[in-house]
Scaffold this motif. Structure first.
Motif, PDB file in Angstrom:
ATOM      1  N   ASP A   1      -1.665   6.029  -9.873  1.00 44.97           N
ATOM      2  CA  ASP A   1      -0.396   6.738  -9.940  1.00 44.97           C
ATOM      3  C   ASP A   1      -0.102   7.375  -8.582  1.00 44.97           C
ATOM      4  O   ASP A   1      -0.899   8.152  -8.070  1.00 44.97           O
ATOM      5  CB  ASP A   1      -0.501   7.822 -11.032  1.00 44.97           C
ATOM      6  CG  ASP A   1       0.822   8.529 -11.237  1.00 44.97           C
ATOM      7  OD1 ASP A   1       1.827   8.101 -10.626  1.00 44.97           O
ATOM      8  OD2 ASP A   1       0.847   9.517 -11.985  1.00 44.97           O
ATOM      9  N   HIS A   2       1.038   7.032  -8.008  1.00 43.63           N
ATOM     10  CA  HIS A   2       1.388   7.585  -6.694  1.00 43.63           C
ATOM     11  C   HIS A   2       2.592   8.520  -6.779  1.00 43.63           C
ATOM     12  O   HIS A   2       3.254   8.764  -5.769  1.00 43.63           O
ATOM     13  CB  HIS A   2       1.639   6.454  -5.693  1.00 43.63           C
ATOM     14  CG  HIS A   2       0.431   5.594  -5.488  1.00 43.63           C
ATOM     15  ND1 HIS A   2      -0.581   5.928  -4.628  1.00 43.63           N
ATOM     16  CD2 HIS A   2       0.052   4.440  -6.083  1.00 43.63           C
ATOM     17  CE1 HIS A   2      -1.528   5.009  -4.680  1.00 43.63           C
ATOM     18  NE2 HIS A   2      -1.174   4.089  -5.568  1.00 43.63           N
ATOM     19  N   ALA A   3       2.848   9.029  -7.990  1.00 38.80           N
ATOM     20  CA  ALA A   3       3.994   9.932  -8.162  1.00 38.80           C
ATOM     21  C   ALA A   3       3.818  11.179  -7.296  1.00 38.80           C
ATOM     22  O   ALA A   3       4.769  11.650  -6.647  1.00 38.80           O
ATOM     23  CB  ALA A   3       4.147  10.317  -9.629  1.00 38.80           C
ATOM     24  N   ALA A   4       2.576  11.711  -7.251  1.00 40.75           N
ATOM     25  CA  ALA A   4       2.326  12.915  -6.437  1.00 40.75           C
ATOM     26  C   ALA A   4       2.514  12.597  -4.954  1.00 40.75           C
ATOM     27  O   ALA A   4       3.037  13.414  -4.198  1.00 40.75           O
ATOM     28  CB  ALA A   4       0.921  13.446  -6.697  1.00 40.75           C
ATOM     29  N   CYS A   5       2.084  11.386  -4.558  1.00 44.42           N
ATOM     30  CA  CYS A   5       2.277  10.966  -3.157  1.00 44.42           C
ATOM     31  C   CYS A   5       3.768  10.923  -2.833  1.00 44.42           C
ATOM     32  O   CYS A   5       4.207  11.373  -1.775  1.00 44.42           O
ATOM     33  CB  CYS A   5       1.671   9.591  -2.926  1.00 44.42           C
ATOM     34  SG  CYS A   5      -0.130   9.559  -2.987  1.00 44.42           S
ATOM     35  N   GLU A   6       4.520  10.369  -3.749  1.00 44.49           N
ATOM     36  CA  GLU A   6       5.952  10.232  -3.530  1.00 44.49           C
ATOM     37  C   GLU A   6       6.622  11.603  -3.374  1.00 44.49           C
ATOM     38  O   GLU A   6       7.462  11.790  -2.494  1.00 44.49           O
ATOM     39  CB  GLU A   6       6.563   9.481  -4.714  1.00 44.49           C
ATOM     40  CG  GLU A   6       7.706   8.569  -4.337  1.00 44.49           C
ATOM     41  CD  GLU A   6       8.151   7.758  -5.535  1.00 44.49           C
ATOM     42  OE1 GLU A   6       9.269   8.015  -6.011  1.00 44.49           O
ATOM     43  OE2 GLU A   6       7.375   6.904  -6.003  1.00 44.49           O
TER      44      GLU A   6
ATOM     45  N   PHE B   1       0.840  -1.209   0.000  1.00 47.01           N
ATOM     46  CA  PHE B   1       0.000   0.000   0.000  1.00 47.01           C
ATOM     47  C   PHE B   1       0.873   1.256   0.000  1.00 47.01           C
ATOM     48  O   PHE B   1       1.979   1.244   0.537  1.00 47.01           O
ATOM     49  CB  PHE B   1      -0.905   0.012   1.230  1.00 47.01           C
ATOM     50  CG  PHE B   1      -1.845  -1.166   1.276  1.00 47.01           C
ATOM     51  CD1 PHE B   1      -3.002  -1.170   0.499  1.00 47.01           C
ATOM     52  CD2 PHE B   1      -1.552  -2.274   2.056  1.00 47.01           C
ATOM     53  CE1 PHE B   1      -3.856  -2.264   0.522  1.00 47.01           C
ATOM     54  CE2 PHE B   1      -2.407  -3.369   2.081  1.00 47.01           C
ATOM     55  CZ  PHE B   1      -3.558  -3.367   1.313  1.00 47.01           C
ATOM     56  N   CYS B   2       0.354   2.303  -0.623  1.00 44.53           N
ATOM     57  CA  CYS B   2       1.043   3.601  -0.608  1.00 44.53           C
ATOM     58  C   CYS B   2       0.983   4.137   0.827  1.00 44.53           C
ATOM     59  O   CYS B   2      -0.098   4.200   1.420  1.00 44.53           O
ATOM     60  CB  CYS B   2       0.349   4.567  -1.568  1.00 44.53           C
ATOM     61  SG  CYS B   2       0.938   6.270  -1.444  1.00 44.53           S
ATOM     62  N   ASP B   3       2.121   4.526   1.384  1.00 47.13           N
ATOM     63  CA  ASP B   3       2.121   4.949   2.790  1.00 47.13           C
ATOM     64  C   ASP B   3       1.634   6.383   2.966  1.00 47.13           C
ATOM     65  O   ASP B   3       1.500   6.868   4.075  1.00 47.13           O
ATOM     66  CB  ASP B   3       3.488   4.721   3.453  1.00 47.13           C
ATOM     67  CG  ASP B   3       4.587   5.566   2.834  1.00 47.13           C
ATOM     68  OD1 ASP B   3       4.290   6.459   2.014  1.00 47.13           O
ATOM     69  OD2 ASP B   3       5.767   5.324   3.171  1.00 47.13           O
ATOM     70  N   ARG B   4       1.324   7.054   1.826  1.00 44.97           N
ATOM     71  CA  ARG B   4       0.763   8.400   1.964  1.00 44.97           C
ATOM     72  C   ARG B   4      -0.753   8.381   1.854  1.00 44.97           C
ATOM     73  O   ARG B   4      -1.456   8.935   2.681  1.00 44.97           O
ATOM     74  CB  ARG B   4       1.313   9.343   0.913  1.00 44.97           C
ATOM     75  CG  ARG B   4       0.648  10.716   1.053  1.00 44.97           C
ATOM     76  CD  ARG B   4       1.250  11.769   0.190  1.00 44.97           C
ATOM     77  NE  ARG B   4       0.801  13.082   0.603  1.00 44.97           N
ATOM     78  CZ  ARG B   4      -0.108  13.797  -0.067  1.00 44.97           C
ATOM     79  NH1 ARG B   4      -0.674  13.324  -1.149  1.00 44.97           N
ATOM     80  NH2 ARG B   4      -0.457  14.989   0.356  1.00 44.97           N
ATOM     81  N   CYS B   5      -1.282   7.709   0.805  1.00 47.69           N
ATOM     82  CA  CYS B   5      -2.735   7.769   0.590  1.00 47.69           C
ATOM     83  C   CYS B   5      -3.445   6.489   1.006  1.00 47.69           C
ATOM     84  O   CYS B   5      -4.672   6.463   1.097  1.00 47.69           O
ATOM     85  CB  CYS B   5      -3.050   8.122  -0.862  1.00 47.69           C
ATOM     86  SG  CYS B   5      -2.682   6.785  -2.024  1.00 47.69           S
ATOM     87  N   GLY B   6      -2.698   5.430   1.251  1.00 48.44           N
ATOM     88  CA  GLY B   6      -3.299   4.194   1.739  1.00 48.44           C
ATOM     89  C   GLY B   6      -3.917   3.320   0.657  1.00 48.44           C
ATOM     90  O   GLY B   6      -4.419   2.244   0.950  1.00 48.44           O
TER      91      GLY B   6
HETATM   92 ZN    ZN Z   1      -0.525   7.224  -2.899  1.00 52.99          ZN
END
Ligand code: ZN
Ligand code: SF4
Ligand code: ZN
Lengths: 331, 59
Positions: free
Chosen positions: B15-20, B3-8
């Protein structure tokens, strides 16, 4: 030079009297082509009325999240679907945070809690925490615990808290659009009690909540009326899950115009960079603001978000030949 | 990392580039293994993030 800047030069730089609301609005409406001279004037005002020193502060969250209030920008409200969970910092970690802050050369350490106002548990933690810091670390302790009763104001004075932060956040006319669980006037009344107690008043806000330029001018004028010792300037960093989570960030140029305008409204206040500068201004803009009216910084991390390392800010201050204010100068 | 640790959200989906990018100035909020919201404490020089199931990560 535009007429408003000529006027500001005479009134603020030479006379030390801040601009009024209509004048602030004129400054905020200056075109980008006049931004360099505006920043230069604001810097001259800061240098003349505050000196070259920069006040360095660290902040820490003693109680994070789970707040019953609904400030629409805040990731710590328990009323929104924000991922921030409630957590308390223990006293040894609080003292360690103060120690690390002092190690940067900072003179201020502000203890913050996400609450409407303190309850007995929070006041007890404060009493223990402030005592422990004062015994172990050479630093001034400030606090930000929401709205206070007169008894709580007196207790904080008694603990040795020298400055109290309570932000009005935005102007009076826009506040009800941002917060519905308490009023601007309630915040004002806490500030009045803090002032009467002899603690230093620290009061600022956040730009980029959706307020108009007119409302930014209104806010600067209302802060000038309050005449706080310190004004922290935040720029909205839109937080996931909050009502303002999709709000666009303030443009760097608008942020710089606002910094200069706030300085021209309050020539003698400590005008501090607080949250959001990394996103709104970046490294270059951070430097421009320090040369455009800012004379204080928060170093290191914020309450729920991260800042750039303190060493980077300290290196920038050294490069700009701006000395860090010494502890002896604050006593 | 599941799971993405920013948005879950699932790390493999979307796309989780913005989260990263955002994570450069934010601590993690979700456990990357189970997507539970973590207890996160930020201090001036770092952070710790604790999942009841998967333990503590620190900066
Ligand atoms: Zn994310
Ligand atoms: S009172 Fe403070 S912690 Fe609570 S929601 Fe408002 S800004 Fe956030
Ligand atoms: Zn987990």
């Amino acid at each position: 030079m535009p007429e408003i800047l000529e006027m500001a030069r005479a009134q603020v730089l030479a006379g030390g009297a801040g601009l009024g609301e209509a004048q602030i609005l004129e400054v905020l409406r200056l075109g980008d082509d006049h931004l360099p001279e505006l920043l230069q004037l604001a810097h001259d005002v800061r240098t003349k009325w505050c000196g070259p020193e920069v006040e360095v502060e660290g902040i820490v969250s003693l109680k994070t999240g789970g707040c019953p209030e609904d400030c629409h920008f805040c990731s710590q409200s328990g009323l929104f679907a924000s991922p921030v969970r409630s957590v308390w910092l223990d006293i040894p970690s609080l003292v360690e945070a103060a120690r690390q802050t002092a190690a940067t050369g900072a003179t201020e350490f502000c203890i913050v809690a996400a609450v409407r106002g303190p309850d007995q548990r929070l006041m007890a933690q404060m009493r223990e925490g402030v005592k422990a810091i004062r015994e172990a670390v050479e630093i001034q302790v400030a606090a930000s615990l929401g709205m206070l009763t007169r008894e709580q104001v007196d207790e904080l004075v008694d603990m040795g808290v020298h400055r109290y932060n309570h932000n009005l956040e935005t102007c009076r006319s826009f506040f009800p659009r941002v917060v519905t669980t308490h009023s601007w006037e309630e915040r004002w009344s806490t500030l009045t009690m803090v002032r009467e107690s002899g603690m230093e008043v620290c009061c600022g806000g956040i730009l980029g909540l959706g307020e108009s330029v007119e409302q930014r001018a209104e806010f600067a004028a209302q802060l000038a009326e309050l005449d706080p010792h310190e004004v922290p300037m935040n720029f909205l960093n839109p937080r996931p899950g909050t009502p303002l989570g999709d709000q666009p960030v303030v443009e760097g140029r608008d942020a710089l115009r606002a910094i200069a305008a706030f300085r021209l409204a309050m020539p003698r206040t400590i005008l501090r960079y607080a949250g959001g500068r990394e996103i709104t201004l970046g490294d270059l803009g951070t430097r421009d603001g320090l040369l455009g009216g800012i004379n204080a910084v928060i170093v290191g991390n914020y309450l729920t978000t991260l800042g750039r390392p303190a060493t980077e800010d300290l290196a920038l201050l050294a490069e700009l030949k701006m000395p860090v204010k010494a502890l002896s100068a604050t006593l | 990392m599941t799971f993405c640790d920013r948005c879950g959200e699932a790390a493999a989906r979307g796309d989780h580039a913005a989260c990263e990018r955002a994570r450069a100035l934010e601590p993690p909020r979700y456990c990357a293994e189970c997507r539970r919201r973590m207890k996160v404490q930020v201090v001036p020089t770092g952070w710790t993030a604790t999942c009841v199931e998967h333990g503590t990560r620190a900066s």
